[in-house]
Design an enzyme around this catalytic site. Structure first.
Site, PDB file in Angstrom:
ATOM      1  N   LYS A   1      26.794  -9.831  74.746  1.00 30.93           N
ATOM      2  CA  LYS A   1      27.606 -10.595  75.510  1.00 30.93           C
ATOM      3  C   LYS A   1      27.661 -12.121  75.052  1.00 30.93           C
ATOM      4  O   LYS A   1      28.749 -12.598  75.102  1.00 30.93           O
ATOM      5  CB  LYS A   1      27.597 -10.392  76.862  1.00 30.93           C
ATOM      6  CG  LYS A   1      27.860  -8.986  77.224  1.00 30.93           C
ATOM      7  CD  LYS A   1      27.598  -8.634  78.816  1.00 30.93           C
ATOM      8  CE  LYS A   1      28.382  -7.267  79.203  1.00 30.93           C
ATOM      9  NZ  LYS A   1      27.698  -6.311  78.592  1.00 30.93           N
TER      10      LYS A   1
ATOM     11  N   GLU B   1      27.235 -16.180  84.388  1.00 29.94           N
ATOM     12  CA  GLU B   1      28.574 -16.530  84.576  1.00 29.94           C
ATOM     13  C   GLU B   1      29.058 -17.036  86.073  1.00 29.94           C
ATOM     14  O   GLU B   1      28.251 -16.699  87.040  1.00 29.94           O
ATOM     15  CB  GLU B   1      29.662 -15.302  84.404  1.00 29.94           C
ATOM     16  CG  GLU B   1      29.628 -14.831  82.947  1.00 29.94           C
ATOM     17  CD  GLU B   1      30.621 -13.752  82.709  1.00 29.94           C
ATOM     18  OE1 GLU B   1      30.605 -13.074  81.513  1.00 29.94           O
ATOM     19  OE2 GLU B   1      30.945 -13.093  83.591  1.00 29.94           O
TER      20      GLU B   1
ATOM     21  N   HIS C   1      29.865  -2.771  90.906  1.00 30.54           N
ATOM     22  CA  HIS C   1      30.367  -3.067  89.722  1.00 30.54           C
ATOM     23  C   HIS C   1      30.580  -1.715  88.621  1.00 30.54           C
ATOM     24  O   HIS C   1      30.939  -1.805  87.775  1.00 30.54           O
ATOM     25  CB  HIS C   1      29.115  -3.857  88.708  1.00 30.54           C
ATOM     26  CG  HIS C   1      28.801  -5.167  89.289  1.00 30.54           C
ATOM     27  ND1 HIS C   1      29.916  -6.327  89.609  1.00 30.54           N
ATOM     28  CD2 HIS C   1      27.883  -5.642  89.895  1.00 30.54           C
ATOM     29  CE1 HIS C   1      29.271  -7.312  90.167  1.00 30.54           C
ATOM     30  NE2 HIS C   1      27.967  -7.021  90.376  1.00 30.54           N
TER      31      HIS C   1
ATOM     32  N   ARG D   1      34.025   1.335  71.897  1.00 30.13           N
ATOM     33  CA  ARG D   1      33.913   2.781  72.184  1.00 30.13           C
ATOM     34  C   ARG D   1      35.273   3.380  72.835  1.00 30.13           C
ATOM     35  O   ARG D   1      35.947   2.208  73.343  1.00 30.13           O
ATOM     36  CB  ARG D   1      32.670   3.188  72.731  1.00 30.13           C
ATOM     37  CG  ARG D   1      32.517   2.507  74.235  1.00 30.13           C
ATOM     38  CD  ARG D   1      31.566   3.079  74.774  1.00 30.13           C
ATOM     39  NE  ARG D   1      31.196   2.170  76.023  1.00 30.13           N
ATOM     40  CZ  ARG D   1      31.727   2.229  77.295  1.00 30.13           C
ATOM     41  NH1 ARG D   1      32.906   2.930  77.292  1.00 30.13           N
ATOM     42  NH2 ARG D   1      31.400   1.457  78.229  1.00 30.13           N
TER      43      ARG D   1
END
Length: 631
Positions: free
Chosen positions: A116, A200, A235, A297
């Site tokens: 990421k 973040e 999440h 994917r």
């Protein structure tokens, strides 16, 4: 086109790929662990090969065993599905080096987007907006703590190699940062072999918007519109839909253009998803939507895109992997109606959504909607794998119609003795805020009280009582297994006697007048010594006597005993004997079904004992710790 395909996966995604492969005339090959010997994907394949023990690292995550199975069966191509090895660039290279067709993006694209932090740097260079945060190489506790303070709380800690909600922790206060960081690192190491994290800024009203992209080796890249996956719990996506509510044409154009730029930046081929986070505090606006990550994917939620476009994404994967161009130009990809998908999980909403494992002795799913599943009645939900057992997908003309149709489908789900979230899905879909499209990723937490499981309705109670009486042979009620149910009778002056039945639930008993007649409008079944009544997706177990007092096998007992809800591994013991404990404070952390589960103090008091240490493997119901209530 190759003639055979091995799916390096299990469960519903393996069955999904087989369905398209068979339609295209390809030979299908399954792999399976010893725990999956009787699984549906094994039965549906033309050929199946066992590749190892139940543990994923010794079977589905063992690249050498997967490749050996491909060689043994003469497979010409490998489809990775999602999860496991699907985003492993080394595995993709090994497949290609073995002379097989890799049904996925080039290894270089996987690497570019797989971490990421590196992906965000690449997106900045490509002109794609990214979320403010820290993606640096310095992973020391001191630097990460300082960066979190610089960004400002709340923050989101994310494993750099993570996905599917694993290795992701929201931290609201500086004093909780160390525990959140440790947990994210553990999950990152356990699930992806990489403990590194990024940080973040946490958007306070975030919406999860993602765009389905597709590329081929001829330089073509298209998008197939957006999806909204904002309804999440811990999440993990719960309900997905396409298109996104409140998305106007201009914002859609900006977001899909950014997604195509992102895919082109890594020379993408095959199916992929660009995930964005949107600040929904003032509606969806292009300048308040940022790149979050790319999944290289096929996504779990791909069926909603298939519904609104009429495209079989697996067929596109197979054709593009065989060297063909994308079948449609961008202008020819339609957007018709509204689609929604609900993920049916084996978990217990009434017990903190803890995963539920065991045999599916009763398993009924509505047949008038699309259902992607990898289980059947009699199958097993294992402790070793993800608890999702099915996806229910609907496609209607409007969002309101889609929500109503999906709620009706979820209400018709009947599963026992494994617990599911079907009833919870119904309550989400019927909630006024959801119906209005007022959804963000905090919806479930904010509406927790209104989403709690309901009590059984009077209609269900009456029908269960009638069923209980029917179980007692005429004239033989005293010797019936349900005789104690039929014990109470009342009388009215100059009227026929009123017969009542005592039904026991976990929260006490109900004295109920049976329904007239013996035609049950709601399904009731007998399971061992219980009558199970199904209503709006919820399974209500009724007994003929009071439940045994004491601790449940899942979570905290009334005496403060914290029991393992399922077999698993102890990964942390935040508290030790003698420590003060406050209600909700983590005492022991258990890893099971690919996720961490914190067992918390049920009340204020003192930790009396902690009977496990990090690394211990425990069985279902094991007492892990005891909390003594404060005087």
């Amino acid at each position: 086109m190759f003639k055979s395909v091995l799916v390096a996966n299990r469960g519903e995604i393996a069955c999904r790929v087989f369905r398209t492969a068979r339609r295209m005339g390809l030979r299908t090959i399954a792999i399976y662990s010893e725990a999956d010997a009787g699984a549906l994907h094994v039965r549906e394949a033309d050929e199946a090969v066992v590749i190892g023990p139940a543990a994923s690292r010794e079977s589905y995550l063992d690249a050498a065993r997967v490749l050996a199975a491909a060689k043994q069966t003469g497979a010409e191509a490998i489809h990775p599905g999602y999860g496991f090895l699907s985003e492993n660039a080394d595995f993709a290279e090994a497949v290609m080096a073995a002379g097989l067709v890799w049904i996925g993006p080039p290894p270089a694209s996987i690497r570019a987007m797989g971490l990421k932090d590196a992906a965000k740097k690449l997106m900045i260079e490509a002109g794609v907006p990214v979320t403010p945060g820290y993606q640096g190489e310095d992973q020391s506790d001191e630097t990460l703590t300082a960066e979190a303070a610089r960004i400002g709380y709340p923050v989101l800690i994310k494993a750099v190699a993570g996905g599917g909600g694993k290795g992701m922790k929201r931290v609201d206060r500086p004093e909780d940062f160390a525990d959140g960081l440790a947990s994210a690192r553990r999950e990152g190491q356990s699930s992806f072999g990489d403990p590194r994290v990024l940080i973040e800024s946490y958007i306070t009203r975030p919406r999860h918007i993602e765009v389905q992209v597709f590329g081929d080796r001829h330089g073509n890249v298209v998008h197939l519109h957006e999806r909204d996956c904002s309804l999440q719990r811990r999440h993990q996506k719960v309900i997905e839909e396409a298109p996104a509510p409140g998305m106007d044409a201009a914002t859609r154009q900006a977001v899909t253009d950014a997604a195509v730029r992102a895919a082109r930046a890594v020379n993408y081929e095959g199916a992929g998803t660009i995930e964005f986070i949107a600040d929904a505090s003032d509606g969806l606006k292009a300048d308040r939507i940022w790149f979050m990550e790319m999944n290289t994917r096929l996504q779990v939620e791909h069926p909603v895109t298939e519904a609104i476009t009429g495209v079989d994404l697996v067929e596109w994967q197979l054709r593009v992997a065989a060297g063909e161009p994308i079948p449609l130009k961008q202008a020819d990809i339609p957007l018709n109606g509204w689609a929604m998908e609900a993920r049916l999980y084996a978990e217990d909403p009434a017990n903190g959504f803890l995963p539920s494992i065991g045999r599916l002795e009763h398993f009924r799913i509505p047949e008038d909607v699309r259902v992607d599943t990898g289980v059947t009645e009699g199958g097993e939900v294992s402790q070793f794998y993800d608890p999702m057992i099915a996806k229910l997908i609907v496609h209607e003309g409007t969002r309101e119609e889609a929500a109503e149709s999906l709620a009706e489908a979820c209400a018709g789900v009947e599963v026992w003795p494994v617990k599911t979230n079907a009833g919870f899905l119904v309550r989400c879909l019927e909630h006024p805020r959801f119906v209005e499209g007022d959804v963000d990723t905090g919806f479930i937490a904010a509406e927790a009280t209104s989403l709690e499981p309901p009590a059984p309705s009077p209609i269900l109670l009456a029908e269960v009582a009638n069923h209980a009486l029917d179980r007692a042979p005429p004239g033989d009620e005293e010797t019936s297994a349900w005789s104690s149910l039929a014990g109470a009778r009342g009388f009215r002056l100059n009227a026929a006697p009123i017969r009542t039945v005592r039904l026991w639930l976990d929260d006490g008993h109900r004295d109920v007048v049976p329904a007239e007649g013996s035609s049950y409008q709601r399904t009731t079944i007998i399971h061992e010594d219980e009558i199970i009544g199904f209503e709006n997706g919820v399974a209500h177990p009724f007994r003929d006597r009071a439940p045994v007092s004491g601790g449940s096998s899942a979570g905290p007992a009334s005496d403060g005993s914290l029991r393992a809800p399922m077999p698993g591994k102890i990964v942390a013991t935040p508290a030790k004997a003698g420590d003060p404990a406050t209600k909700g404070q983590p005492v022991v952390v258990l890893e099971a079904m690919k996720m961490e589960h914190a067992l918390v103090a049920p009340f204020d008091g003192v930790v009396e004992t902690v009977s496990v240490t990090v690394g211990d493997q425990v069985t279902d119901g094991t007492v892990l710790a005891v909390v003594k209530a404060a005087d």
